[in-house]
Design an enzyme around this catalytic site. Structure first.
Site, PDB file in Angstrom:
ATOM      1  N   TYR A 194       0.836  -1.200   0.000  1.00 19.91           N
ATOM      2  CA  TYR A 194       0.000   0.000   0.000  1.00 19.91           C
ATOM      3  C   TYR A 194       0.872   1.251   0.000  1.00 19.91           C
ATOM      4  O   TYR A 194       1.830   1.355   0.780  1.00 19.91           O
ATOM      5  CB  TYR A 194      -0.894   0.013   1.252  1.00 19.91           C
ATOM      6  CG  TYR A 194      -1.627   1.325   1.439  1.00 19.91           C
ATOM      7  CD1 TYR A 194      -2.852   1.543   0.825  1.00 19.91           C
ATOM      8  CD2 TYR A 194      -1.078   2.359   2.194  1.00 19.91           C
ATOM      9  CE1 TYR A 194      -3.516   2.751   0.961  1.00 19.91           C
ATOM     10  CE2 TYR A 194      -1.734   3.573   2.332  1.00 19.91           C
ATOM     11  CZ  TYR A 194      -2.950   3.758   1.717  1.00 19.91           C
ATOM     12  OH  TYR A 194      -3.603   4.951   1.843  1.00 19.91           O
ATOM     13  N   GLU A 251      -3.331   7.643  -4.141  1.00 22.18           N
ATOM     14  CA  GLU A 251      -3.217   6.351  -3.474  1.00 22.18           C
ATOM     15  C   GLU A 251      -2.982   5.257  -4.506  1.00 22.18           C
ATOM     16  O   GLU A 251      -3.631   5.236  -5.542  1.00 22.18           O
ATOM     17  CB  GLU A 251      -4.527   6.079  -2.722  1.00 22.18           C
ATOM     18  CG  GLU A 251      -4.463   4.971  -1.714  1.00 22.18           C
ATOM     19  CD  GLU A 251      -5.812   4.794  -1.017  1.00 22.18           C
ATOM     20  OE1 GLU A 251      -5.913   5.152   0.165  1.00 22.18           O
ATOM     21  OE2 GLU A 251      -6.754   4.313  -1.670  1.00 22.18           O
TER      22      GLU A 251
END
Ligand code: GDP
Ligand code: MN
Length: 386
Positions: A109, A197
């Site tokens: 992530y 993101e």
């Protein structure tokens, strides 16, 4: 303003972020063509909506043949997809992204957002990426690393390196991940983003590092200097962006009378009287007192972008810095530029009332004048019935 995954990927690609090959498709036939052009033996078909967590909701599907790409796209397009992030009604899928599938070894992530406390862009990273990141964040927040980036220095290579190593990457993979972080940061700054993101950032079995999913939000207050991003807006939601751009108070209602009013209290009174006269407002828009001619024009376009609108009632009381003639100029400009010829009922009162009506007439605007609110409402309701 949120942009679609494929748009975020196109943007990030310019900053050297590596991606699987893919393309957007608006029809099943286009999806089939994209898959054929990409080649390979497996594809991910991904519903493009402005919300995440699609995977678990059936919005990300892996298929192994080109006919299946077409069929999967056909099953997604035009259908509302409801994910934990969309709200109960879901979001209609108008396009899909077709991407070459990859064999995933690890899902990491990477996220960047402005920290509200420090006002610094903060890089977040975790070795436990993928669909469960929210659960990871809630349950084991310590497994998400945070680095506040100094705005003067930017993201330094040595800092990115330390984050990359904490993710357990080395060699060429570490180099790639470091470049991705630096690229994401540059994209964040250049586009005035509020969120960038990549989840998951994957390491494939072949050893490549790729941004498999991308999400970006751009700060609405900075959109004026990013016309190219503003143009990415969903064509089917013109109102949403106009609202964001101008900061209007806008309320969508169920009837067919569009209302352009200055002041929330006047708007409520206008709605009440329309109802008393047997009509139903389609929406109301509160024109702020400092509105420029361009903003009034945008407000009028916004009211008319609602296809339920059969008639527009303008109820403006001039006073303070609001002048009826200035409002009239904006209305006139928008009216002249419009293709739609919708009946217009205008009630001006207060500062420059008569000059406002004269301005409209001089600009060639066809409208029904009204001397008071009841008369305006009655005329609008009558026009709406026709
Ligand atoms: P999201 O659920 O909206 O965040 O959509 P993502 O694009 O992140 O996809 C969700 C999940 O689908 C990912 O975390 C992966 O596990 C899986 N996925 C997406 N693309 C591929 C692919 O090409 N190959 C494989 N094996 N899994 C994929
Ligand atoms: Mn994702």
């Amino acid at each position: 303003m949120n942009i679609h995954e494929y748009q975020a990927k196109q943007l990030l690609a310019k900053y050297g972020v590596p991606l699987a090959r893919g393309g957007v498709a608006f029809t099943p036939e286009e999806a089939e063509k994209v898959a054929g052009d990409i080649g390979g033996s497996g594809w991910a078909v991904k519903a493009q909506i402005l919300a995440g967590d699609r995977g678990r909701a059936g919005g990300v599907k892996l298929v192994a043949s080109i006919p299946d790409v077409r069929e999967t796209a056909a099953g997604m397009l035009g259908v509302s997809l409801t994910t934990p992030q969309t709200g109960a009604g879901g979001e209609r899928v108008t396009r899909v992204y077709v991407e070459e599938a990859c064999d995933i070894d690890r899902e990491l992530y990477l996220g960047m957002a402005v920290d509200r406390v420090t006002s610094r862009v903060t890089l977040m990273s975790s070795a436990q990426g993928g669909t469960d990141i929210e659960a990871v964040a809630a349950g084991r927040p310590q497994s998400i690393r945070k680095l506040a980036i100094d705005p003067d220095e930017g993201l330094l290579s040595a800092q990115a390196r330390a984050e990359v190593e904490a993710l357990g990457l080395d060699g060429a993979q570490a180099d790639a991940a470091e470049r991705i972080m630096i690229g994401m940061y540059a994209a964040f700054i250049d586009t005035d983003a509020s969120l960038v993101e990549v989840n998951p950032l994957v390491v494939t079995r072949a050893g490549d590092v790729l941004a498999l999913d991308a999400k970006m939000s751009i700060d609405d207050n900075a959109l004026f200097r990013h016309k190219e991003i503003e143009d990415l807006r969903d064509a089917e939601k013109p109102g949403k962006l106009e609202r964001a751009r101008h900061g209007f108070n806008y309320l969508k209602l169920s009837g067919n009378i569009g209302c352009l009013v200055n002041g929330a209290a006047l708007a409520m009174a206008t709605m009440d009287i329309i109802k008393q006269c047997g009509g139903e407002p389609a929406n109301f828009l509160d024109v702020p007192p400092v509105a420029s001619r361009e903003e009034v024009a945008a407000a009028f376009r916004l009211v008319l972008s609602d296809t339920d609108v059969d008639v527009v009632l303008v109820n403006v009381i001039g006073g303070g810095i609001t002048r009826c003639d200035a409002v009239a100029e904006g209305l006139g400009a928008a009216y002249q530029a419009l293709g739609r010829n919708v009946p217009l009922v205008v009630r001006f009162e207060g500062t420059n009332r008569d000059l406002g009506k004269k301005t409209l007439r001089d600009m060639g605007v066809q409208f029904t004048p009204a001397d008071n609110l009841r008369e305006a409402a009655e005329k609008a309701v009558a026009a709406a019935r026709r």
